[in-house]
Design an enzyme around this catalytic site. Structure first.
Site, PDB file in Angstrom:
ATOM      1  N   HIS A 201      -3.946  -5.406   1.328  1.00  0.00           N
ATOM      2  CA  HIS A 201      -3.501  -6.035   2.734  1.00  0.00           C
ATOM      3  C   HIS A 201      -4.361  -7.608   2.936  1.00  0.00           C
ATOM      4  O   HIS A 201      -5.458  -7.778   2.385  1.00  0.00           O
ATOM      5  CB  HIS A 201      -4.455  -5.053   3.665  1.00  0.00           C
TER       6      HIS A 201
ATOM      7  N   CYS B 208       0.784  -1.227  -0.158  1.00  0.00           N
ATOM      8  CA  CYS B 208      -0.081   0.029   0.104  1.00  0.00           C
ATOM      9  C   CYS B 208       0.799   1.398  -0.035  1.00  0.00           C
ATOM     10  O   CYS B 208       1.520   1.446  -0.918  1.00  0.00           O
ATOM     11  CB  CYS B 208      -0.930  -0.049   1.140  1.00  0.00           C
TER      12      CYS B 208
END
Length: 501
Positions: free
Chosen positions: A419, A330
């Site tokens: 994630h 991310c």
């Protein structure tokens, strides 16, 4: 008992875990139960089934209940971006920023929203287990409180107060907390709980008698310290607590940036016998490492500046020069690219130069991406993978690398927005094989988590006083009775309608 609130003498005393354990205990006994936290502060977030984001702890608690997480379970979430500023998320959506100077005044407007979410859960479930935040005994935060006693008073629900004996000072913290509460709030505290006890329980007998006499409150239970594999909501509790593995074949260093988010991404890796995983916060701690991970970040620009200031840029260059690998997740991936362009002022505006190790330029967008992923990986093997995306910014991922987005030409550097991608046992084993580790367990991390929740639930059922658990368990009986009555009423109504016709 329709609802119960678990409050603690401080942050980190085990409120989140105890609520998760109680959720699991009730669910295993047939009670339809849901978690709730009026106001949370954490950079560990999860994406809900209804497309919003909530604190990771409430997602774990919903999993313990056997239900999908929704935005009602954590209607107000604060995600710290700096010492005095947090992103404000209400019912799963970003609504602005919160300055700490106005925290007490601004939060009062959320009580009605919080109450509405709580009432909706109460109408859908037999029992709602509520988690407090930090401590209820902070004199500077009590006016306008919606996270602890302010909510308990508004919702008119009983409270169990938890203290952590493993940290020391549990008797002082419990009695001191009660002393600071108002008379009505003290009356609302139904029982005390001592958490994480090690040793012979008989050694506590005198202390427990003193505590009950001093406070006039029963001790609901003394919960033993348990070796649990459960995600922690706040990363600072992890630092320095990872045991080394002498026989590890893969050494991983995760750089714990000041605004690191979603630190539980790495729990499945840390659980692998062949992996030694450490969280580090200084560049001289980087080695030994075969793989360095740059985790998600709540404020990419600030954490990127911190990495450079701490000398991590040079340490990572040295790591790559000698064949080491880097994974960016991310915000960590965005740092590895050429630049981050923030024309809309998401993180203050401007253009920030990245490390220039991946051929990407990230364009920050005003709308946050929130989505759950359940798909088949394209690389390194066609196996199931699942997780969630929660980020600002966009680039052009390579579909041939999914669930990864980008890879350097020499293959040393990878990036992904996903994630939780290591939770899938089959994917984790395939990725580890690509890393040269052929002894991956292949076990889905959800199975490990559920095993720990069941262990915790069994311990709570054994160690909490039966007379205090009984009202919670009895809610199932009342629900069954209500359901039977509703079915009878519906049948009678139907028969009566037929007679009228």
């Amino acid at each position: 008992m329709k609802a119960l609130m678990i409050q603690g003498t401080a942050s980190g005393v085990g409120k989140s875990v105890l609520v998760a354990g109680l959720c699991r205990l009730l669910a295993r006994n047939g009670v339809r139960v849901a978690p709730f936290k009026p106001q949370n502060m954490s950079n560990n977030a999860a994406v809900t089934v209804d497309g919003g984001e909530i604190g990771r702890a409430q997602a774990l608690q919903a999993f313990a209940c056997g239900i999908e997480a929704t935005v009602d379970m954590n209607p107000v979430l604060l995600k710290p971006e700096a010492d005095c500023t947090s992103q404000l998320i209400v019912r799963g959506r970003v609504v602005g920023k919160l300055e700490s100077a106005r925290f007490r005044e601004d939060r009062q407007q959320w009580l009605e929203i919080v109450q509405t979410s709580f009432d909706r859960l109460c109408s859908q479930y037999d029992v709602v287990l509520v988690e407090g935040a930090g401590s209820p005994a902070e004199p500077n935060l009590r006016a306008g409180d919606i996270a602890n006693m302010g909510f308990a008073e508004a919702a008119d629900i009983p409270v169990w107060l938890v203290g952590d004996i493993d940290c020391g000072g549990v008797f002082a913290s419990l009695t001191g907390t009660l002393a600071i509460l108002s008379a009505s709030e003290r009356q609302r505290v139904q029982a005390l709980v001592i958490n994480r006890f090690r040793g012979y329980l008989s050694l506590l007998d005198d202390g427990l008698q003193w505590l009950e006499q001093q406070t006039g409150k029963p001790v609901a239970g003394v919960i033993p310290w348990l070796p649990l594999e459960l995600p922690e909501e706040d990363a600072p509790y992890r630092l320095g607590k990872q045991p080394g593995k002498a026989a590890a074949s893969l050494h991983i260093a995760v750089i714990a940036c000041p605004r690191m988010s979603n630190c539980d991404d790495f729990d499945p890796l840390a659980s692998e016998p062949a992996i030694s995983l450490r969280f580090i916060h200084r560049s001289d701690q980087l080695q030994p490492a075969d793989l360095v991970i740059l985790p998600g970040s709540k404020h990419v620009a600030a954490d990127l500046a911190w990495l450079r200031a701490e000398g991590f840029d040079k340490a990572l260059e040295h790591h790559l020069r000698y064949g080491g690998r880097i994974l960016g997740i991310c915000g960590g991936m965005q740092m590895l690219g050429q630049a981050i362009i923030d024309d809309t002022g998401v993180e203050g505006g401007g253009r920030i130069a990245g490390f220039n190790w991946l051929d990407i330029t990230t364009q920050m967008l005003p709308e946050k991406t929130l989505k759950r992923i359940d798909a088949t990986a394209a690389w390194p093997a066609g196996v199931p993978v699942h997780g969630y995306e929660i980020h600002y910014g966009d680039d052009h991922p390579d579909p041939a690398l999914f669930p990864f987005s980008h890879r350097s030409a020499d293959g040393q550097i990878l990036g992904t927005y996903l994630h939780g991608l290591f939770d899938s046992g089959a994917f984790r084993a395939a990725w580890l094989a690509e890393m040269g580790v052929t002894t991956g367990t292949g076990e889905d991390h959800a199975h490990r988590i559920m095993a720990s929740l069941d262990t915790l639930a069994a311990a709570l059922e054994q160690h909490i006083a039966p007379d205090l658990l009984a009202p919670l368990l009895a809610s199932r009986i009342r629900h069954d009775e209500y359901a039977n009555k509703a079915a009878t009423d519906a049948t009678n109504h139907s028969h009566s309608s037929l007679r009228r016709e």
